[in-house]
Design a protein around this motif. Structure first.
Motif, PDB file in Angstrom:
ATOM      1  N   ASN A  23       0.841  -1.196   0.000  1.00  0.00           N
ATOM      2  CA  ASN A  23       0.000   0.000   0.000  1.00  0.00           C
ATOM      3  C   ASN A  23       0.879   1.250   0.000  1.00  0.00           C
ATOM      4  N   LYS A  24       1.517   1.523  -1.135  1.00  0.00           N
ATOM      5  CA  LYS A  24       2.358   2.705  -1.283  1.00  0.00           C
ATOM      6  C   LYS A  24       1.623   3.714  -2.148  1.00  0.00           C
ATOM      7  N   LEU A  25       1.541   4.924  -1.661  1.00  0.00           N
ATOM      8  CA  LEU A  25       0.862   5.991  -2.382  1.00  0.00           C
ATOM      9  C   LEU A  25       1.816   7.149  -2.616  1.00  0.00           C
ATOM     10  N   ARG A  26       1.643   7.818  -3.745  1.00  0.00           N
ATOM     11  CA  ARG A  26       2.427   9.024  -4.031  1.00  0.00           C
ATOM     12  C   ARG A  26       1.542  10.244  -3.798  1.00  0.00           C
ATOM     13  N   LEU A  27       2.179  11.333  -3.446  1.00  0.00           N
ATOM     14  CA  LEU A  27       1.445  12.580  -3.262  1.00  0.00           C
ATOM     15  C   LEU A  27       0.721  12.935  -4.546  1.00  0.00           C
ATOM     16  N   PRO A  28      -0.445  13.465  -4.489  1.00  0.00           N
ATOM     17  CA  PRO A  28      -1.143  14.054  -3.365  1.00  0.00           C
ATOM     18  C   PRO A  28      -1.993  13.057  -2.578  1.00  0.00           C
ATOM     19  N   LEU A  29      -1.956  11.759  -2.909  1.00  0.00           N
ATOM     20  CA  LEU A  29      -2.746  10.781  -2.166  1.00  0.00           C
ATOM     21  C   LEU A  29      -2.145  10.536  -0.791  1.00  0.00           C
ATOM     22  N   THR A  30      -3.003  10.248   0.163  1.00  0.00           N
ATOM     23  CA  THR A  30      -2.570   9.953   1.525  1.00  0.00           C
ATOM     24  C   THR A  30      -3.150   8.605   1.937  1.00  0.00           C
ATOM     25  N   SER A  31      -2.678   8.088   3.046  1.00  0.00           N
ATOM     26  CA  SER A  31      -3.191   6.818   3.548  1.00  0.00           C
ATOM     27  C   SER A  31      -4.665   6.958   3.894  1.00  0.00           C
ATOM     28  N   MET A  32      -5.343   5.831   3.880  1.00  0.00           N
ATOM     29  CA  MET A  32      -6.761   5.807   4.206  1.00  0.00           C
ATOM     30  C   MET A  32      -6.958   6.162   5.680  1.00  0.00           C
ATOM     31  N   GLU A  33      -7.997   6.921   5.968  1.00  0.00           N
ATOM     32  CA  GLU A  33      -8.307   7.279   7.347  1.00  0.00           C
ATOM     33  C   GLU A  33      -8.574   6.006   8.142  1.00  0.00           C
ATOM     34  N   GLU A  34      -8.070   5.945   9.371  1.00  0.00           N
ATOM     35  CA  GLU A  34      -8.141   4.728  10.189  1.00  0.00           C
ATOM     36  C   GLU A  34      -9.573   4.224  10.359  1.00  0.00           C
TER      37      GLU A  34
END
Length: 53
Positions: A23-34
């Motif tokens: 689960n690697k994301l590049r900006l502007p995406l962020t991790s899913m809210e908990e």
């Protein structure tokens, strides 16, 4: 639950929980809210989508 946040964040989180991708994301995406992640995992368990499919 796949539409609770901007795509592809939930899709990548689900595939990661299943063991298919990291689960690697590049900006502007962020991790899913908990909170959303917990609901996504719960729903995946309800429909028998666990690690390895």
């Amino acid at each position: 639950m796949l539409f609770c946040q901007v795509n592809p964040i939930p899709v990548k989180a689900a595939l990661s929980k299943m063991g298919y991708i990291e689960n690697k994301l590049r900006l502007p995406l962020t991790s899913m809210e908990e909170e959303n992640l917990e609901m996504l995992v719960e729903e995946m368990e309800n429909v028998n989508l666990t690690r390895g499919g």
